[in-house]
Scaffold this motif. Structure first.
Motif, PDB file in Angstrom:
ATOM      1  N   THR A   1      59.542  55.070  39.216  1.00 55.55           N
ATOM      2  CA  THR A   1      60.973  54.803  39.367  1.00 55.55           C
ATOM      3  C   THR A   1      61.679  54.802  38.014  1.00 55.55           C
ATOM      4  O   THR A   1      62.831  55.227  37.915  1.00 55.55           O
ATOM      5  N   VAL A   2      61.010  54.305  36.977  1.00 57.06           N
ATOM      6  CA  VAL A   2      61.604  54.342  35.636  1.00 57.06           C
ATOM      7  C   VAL A   2      61.835  55.778  35.190  1.00 57.06           C
ATOM      8  O   VAL A   2      62.922  56.146  34.722  1.00 57.06           O
ATOM      9  N   LEU A   3      60.811  56.610  35.335  1.00 56.70           N
ATOM     10  CA  LEU A   3      60.950  58.011  34.928  1.00 56.70           C
ATOM     11  C   LEU A   3      61.977  58.740  35.793  1.00 56.70           C
ATOM     12  O   LEU A   3      62.722  59.584  35.301  1.00 56.70           O
ATOM     13  N   ALA A   4      62.010  58.415  37.094  1.00 55.88           N
ATOM     14  CA  ALA A   4      63.023  59.017  37.962  1.00 55.88           C
ATOM     15  C   ALA A   4      64.422  58.560  37.559  1.00 55.88           C
ATOM     16  O   ALA A   4      65.377  59.345  37.590  1.00 55.88           O
TER      17      ALA A   4
ATOM     18  N   GLY B   1      67.811  43.648  34.585  1.00 56.38           N
ATOM     19  CA  GLY B   1      67.210  43.377  33.291  1.00 56.38           C
ATOM     20  C   GLY B   1      66.662  44.591  32.583  1.00 56.38           C
ATOM     21  O   GLY B   1      66.081  44.447  31.504  1.00 56.38           O
ATOM     22  N   ILE B   2      66.807  45.771  33.153  1.00 55.09           N
ATOM     23  CA  ILE B   2      66.231  46.982  32.567  1.00 55.09           C
ATOM     24  C   ILE B   2      67.346  47.995  32.343  1.00 55.09           C
ATOM     25  O   ILE B   2      68.020  48.401  33.292  1.00 55.09           O
TER      26      ILE B   2
ATOM     27  N   LEU C   1      66.161  54.898  26.620  1.00 56.77           N
ATOM     28  CA  LEU C   1      65.077  55.826  26.949  1.00 56.77           C
ATOM     29  C   LEU C   1      65.622  57.174  27.402  1.00 56.77           C
ATOM     30  O   LEU C   1      65.050  58.220  27.088  1.00 56.77           O
ATOM     31  N   ALA C   2      66.731  57.171  28.127  1.00 59.86           N
ATOM     32  CA  ALA C   2      67.309  58.430  28.598  1.00 59.86           C
ATOM     33  C   ALA C   2      68.046  59.168  27.495  1.00 59.86           C
ATOM     34  O   ALA C   2      68.156  60.393  27.526  1.00 59.86           O
TER      35      ALA C   2
ATOM     36  N   LEU D   1      67.718  51.721  37.227  1.00 57.31           N
ATOM     37  CA  LEU D   1      66.527  52.125  37.967  1.00 57.31           C
ATOM     38  C   LEU D   1      66.948  52.765  39.284  1.00 57.31           C
ATOM     39  O   LEU D   1      67.860  52.288  39.955  1.00 57.31           O
ATOM     40  N   SER D   2      66.296  53.835  39.639  1.00 57.85           N
ATOM     41  CA  SER D   2      66.629  54.506  40.887  1.00 57.85           C
ATOM     42  C   SER D   2      65.411  54.531  41.793  1.00 57.85           C
ATOM     43  O   SER D   2      64.270  54.667  41.329  1.00 57.85           O
TER      44      SER D   2
END
Length: 939
Positions: free
Chosen positions: A573-576, A882-883, A888-889, A899-900
């Motif tokens: 999900t983070v990478l997405a 909280g993220i 990162l992007a 987050l998605s």
């Protein structure tokens, strides 16, 4: 003698344990070292990508001139010995807080602001703007330059007093020798013997004092990469510069900026320039030896040296306030902020990998202790003490596990040599300690009392202890989630907190405990339902799956699998989320997959040729007028004239302010708009931004653009639109505009100057076709691609390295989850084989035996996989505040990057886990059946 015989009797088990120690120790030691190495590489990328002058520690001291008895300008601070003395003080002050040398690498005197040179023979980029000169009196000019024509300048400064030369009244002048580099001489058309003059400001009506430079030679740098030339690049070669023209609407003035060098003893000649003179010192930090972990300390040291306690001490020791350039501090501060924003995500990945590795080691220890239980019970019955069993077990694990753990740490150091050792050594030591001590401790727990059932009081005490442990884990999980959410609200909290970094792991632990409570009851309910159906396989398998088990034995596989699943799914999900954020930001920057723009009107046939190109789905031609004047307000929106049908399709497909297709038709009212209906006042329906609509007072709004005066009424309000993704906008239909103003029909004012292109899935084929088409059509056309914009967001070493590390952590977690599955199946394999042997002896067919294996073991893993997917779904909204994925992007500040929830990253790890479980169970059942058949045949 027991230890060697044990090592000889079970070499495969010993070898497997050594491999496990080696792998887990290497993985846990490599991860922090890889994080350090990635940070160092990112820091070097930032420093090498920045301008050379921004990576230096520089200090300047303005020089206040005085007048001697002869009326000449003098300044004691310009004397070489004074410049060197202050430079030594500056070097010592810098060395107290920063890793610099003992002396200044480059020092000298220069004019702080370039002065204009009105010589008509010098080349100009804009006729009205003369070139500008930076005059420098450096230290060690002869050591860093080599004359190619003429000779180096002398130290004399020849002063001519004010007077009259014929009819020319002058306020005096000074002449000084100077040299320029070969590139400067070539670009500016200079040669030895030429003169360059500039003057100081004077009061109106009075003649000015002039400085005349006589070029005595042309030089070349001995080392072009030396700090002497890179600290101020304009001394090596001229640079193009630009400045506002001062006339509204006119393009900026462009001009040359070049440098000349004089003798160090002729520095007083710089006092005749308009900006005066200043002493300067440049230090080069050893960037190759800098580590990312040192950046916060360096930034604090630079701040202290620039405007803190060290600045006060420096001014006191130097006798004058030395101004420290903060460009390097700004550069390092930006890097530190981006790295701090990425660090929590990497810490979460590291926590997940470390937890999964420790659980795998614990699983092996429990498995090893369980397999040897009968053997150790026999030893205990023959008089062996508990301490003796523990010592034997510890000696065995140390003998084979300690060398493997040391080798694993050595492999980690070999794989990532340049990194700090503290964090990696701690992680490796923790993993090795768990691996070496888990089996002896498991042995001590299993054989703590003689054979026999525990008393009722013991079982009650264990139940209460389990409740206390579960309540503690739930409290810690709640605290970690709340702390993480609050930290996300607090923008100042960017440091990595181990407690909040462990939030996904604690969620997995809580889910494992909850599943451990609910799973046996659910399986027993299923077994009751299966009892009513014909056949014994389903009932028997579910009954065995739902039987009570030890919390430790059953909980470790669940914890390991859920930790790995959570890490893999959450990492997905983070990478997405990163990919989605980059896609949205690139689309918002370009407005479509591609934007073809022209400084004038596009050729009429270009839109049709683009529409027919390979890979192109749709084309929307538009005309844009930037900074149109809104007569009824202060906004200056972008006026966009569009083809309503194609533009509505584009807005709907991109998601940038989609609106009903007929909203911009004359007299139509759009969905959710604010239309006034047909007013009959000649106003054109428009799609406007919220800022423009806020300026509406009543009635139509009037805009003025070059050659246009448009009356519009807001019909639809949207936050964004493809043609003007940045700023406020007003979008009108060309058909409606030509109907309201017939004189615009066929006029070049309404013809498109931009094509917004929608390609098929953003494919490379369409992009390459567009690139080739625009190159053939017109050299003045510009092609802006969303794919290139997206690639630029992840181009820095900081972001690409963090993304690679996160992908590697997800991959490692997936591999460890596979190991956890195999170990958990191996844990129950002997008992399962024994049951199959008894049932085969009673006549159960082999096929039913395989089905029994699946029915017995698979429900637990199905429930675990479902719990992992559900946990990942729950963790996204819980942890989202909280993220922040912006760092990162790499997207611009202000662009949302949450987050998605993506389906594939959530389901893929669970499906792979189930597939691996089914394959392992089938293999296990087949092997057990063959062994049983062989035994039956032998009997």
């Amino acid at each position: 003698m027991y230890l060697p015989s044990r090592l000889r009797s079970a070499p495969l088990s010993v070898f497997a344990f050594a491999v496990l120690c080696f792998v887990t120790t290497c993985v846990t030691a490599v991860l922090p070292r890889a994080v350090d190495a990635y940070g160092d590489a990112a820091l070097r990328d930032v420093l090498t990508g920045a301008p050379a002058e921004a990576t230096l520690l520089s200090g300047t001291l303005p020089v206040q001139p005085g007048v001697d008895s002869d009326g000449d300008l003098v300044a004691p601070a310009l004397r070489p010995e004074r410049v060197d003395a202050v430079g030594g003080v500056f070097a010592r002050a810098a060395a107290r807080t920063l890793p610099v040398g003992t002396g200044p690498a480059v020092a000298g005197v220069r004019n702080p602001v370039p002065v204009p040179v009105g010589d008509p023979d010098l080349p100009r980029l804009t006729e009205s703007r003369p070139p500008e000169l930076t005059l420098t009196a450096p230290r060690a000019l002869a050591a860093h330059s080599r004359p190619v024509e003429g000779e180096l300048p002398g130290p004399e400064v020849r002063v001519e007093p004010p007077g009259r030369s014929g009819n020319d009244v002058h306020g005096g002048s000074q002449r000084v020798d100077a040299v320029v580099t070969a590139r400067t001489a070539h670009r500016m058309g200079l040669e030895p013997g030429d003169s360059v003059a500039f003057g100081a400001p004077t009061t109106p009506g009075e003649p000015g004092f002039r400085t005349v430079l006589t070029l005595t030679g042309v030089v070349e740098p001995r080392d072009p990469d030396h700090l002497f030339w890179t600290a101020d690049p304009v001394t090596a070669q001229p640079r193009r510069a630009s400045a506002a023209s001062g006339v509204p609407g006119n393009p900026p003035d462009r001009f040359w900026r070049f440098g000349a060098l004089v003798h160090r003893d002729a520095a007083k000649a710089l006092l005749g320039s308009e900006s005066g003179a200043e002493a300067y010192w440049h230090f080069s930090l050893p960037t190759d030896d800098l580590h990312a972990a040192q950046v916060p300390e360096l930034a604090d040291g630079l701040t202290s040296l620039a405007r803190g306690p060290e600045a006060t001490a420096l001014a006191r020791e130097a006798g004058a306030p030395v101004t420290v350039d903060e460009s390097l501090g700004t550069l390092l501060g930006g890097f530190a902020r981006d790295r701090s924003a990425v660090a929590p995500l990497l810490a979460m990945a590291a926590a997940g990998v470390l937890t999964t590795a420790l659980v795998v080691v614990l699983l092996w220890s429990v498995l090893a202790a369980g397999q040897r239980r009968d053997e150790l019970v026999l030893l205990r019955a023959r008089g062996g003490s508990l301490h003796g069993l523990v010592r034997w077990s510890l000696a065995e694990t140390v003998a084979c596990g300690l060398p493997a753990a040391v080798a694993g740490y050595g492999a980690a150091v070999w794989l990532v040599p340049d990194a700090r050792t503290a964090a990696s050594l701690l992680a490796a030591a923790t993993t090795a300690a768990v691996a070496l001590l888990a089996t002896p401790l498991s042995t001590a727990w299993l054989h703590r009392r003689p054979l026999g059932a525990a008393s009722e009081g013991d079982r009650t005490g264990r139940g209460r202890g389990r409740l206390v442990a579960e309540a503690t884990v739930l409290t810690l999980t709640t605290g970690a989630v709340v702390a993480l959410r609050q930290r996300g609200v607090d923008e100042g909290a960017t440091d990595t907190d181990p407690f909040t970094a462990a939030a996904p792991v604690l969620l997995a632990l809580t889910a494992a405990l909850l599943l451990l409570r609910c799973c046996p009851r659910a399986l027993r309910l299923l077994s009751r339902a299966a009892a009513r159906r014909p056949g014994a396989v389903g009932f028997l398998g579910l009954a065995r799956a739902g039987r009570p088990a030890s919390a430790v034995v059953a909980g470790l596989p669940l914890l390991g699998l859920l930790s790995a699943l959570t890490m893999a799914s959450f990492g997905g999900t983070v990478l997405a989320g990163v990919a989605d954020a980059r896609d949205r930001a690139a689309l918002a920057a370009v407005g479509a997959d591609a934007r073809i723009a022209s400084p004038g009107t596009l050729a009429p046939e270009l839109a049709e040729r683009v529409r027919k190109a390979d890979g192109v789905r749709d084309v929307s031609p538009v005309r844009t007028f930037e900074n149109a004047s809104l007569l009824s307000g202060l906004e200056q929106p972008t006026l966009v004239i569009v083809d309503p049908a194609s533009y509505a399709r584009l807005a709907a497909h991109t998601g940038l302010g989609a609106y009903p297709a007929g909203a911009l038709d004359d007299g139509g009212t759009g969905d959710g708009g604010t239309g006034d209906g047909g007013t009959g006042d000649g106003a054109v329906p428009a799609l406007v931004s919220a800022e423009v609509y806020a300026e509406r007072v009543g009635g139509p709004m009037r805009l003025v653009a070059p050659g246009l005066r448009v009356s519009v009424r807001p019909e639809v309000v949207r936050e964004a639109t493809p043609a003007a993704p940045q700023g406020s906008f007003v979008v009108v239909s060309r058909k409606a505009l030509e109907k309201a103003q017939p004189d615009l029909a066929g006029s070049a004012l309404a013809e498109p100057d931009t094509l917004l292109v929608d390609t098929e899935d953003g494919g490379a084929a369409g992009i390459e076709a567009l690139r080739a088409l625009t190159e053939r059509a017109d050299a003045a056309l510009s092609l802006n691609l969303a794919a290139e914009e997206r690639a630029a967001y992840g181009g820095s070493a900081l972001r690409s390295g963090a993304e690679r590390l996160y992908r590697a952590a997800v991959l490692v977690a997936a591999v460890l989850s596979a190991v956890a599955v195999l170990l958990s199946l191996a844990q129950s394999a002997p008992e399962r084989a024994a049951v199959l042997a008894r049932l085969r002896a009673l006549g159960m067919p082999r096929r039913q035996g395989s089905r029994l294996v699946l029915v017995e073991a698979l429900p637990l893993y199905v429930l675990t996989a479902a719990a992992g997917v559900l946990l990942a779904l729950v963790s996204v909204p819980l942890l989202r505040p909280g993220i922040d994925l912006v760092a990162l992007a790499g997207t611009p500040e202000g662009t949302p990057a949450p987050l998605s929830t993506a389906v594939l990253p959530l389901l893929l790890p669970a499906l792979c886990l189930l597939l691996l479980t089914v394959l392992a169970l089938l293999v296990q059942g087949r092997v057990a059946a063959r062994r049983t058949d062989a035994r039956l045949e032998s009997t």
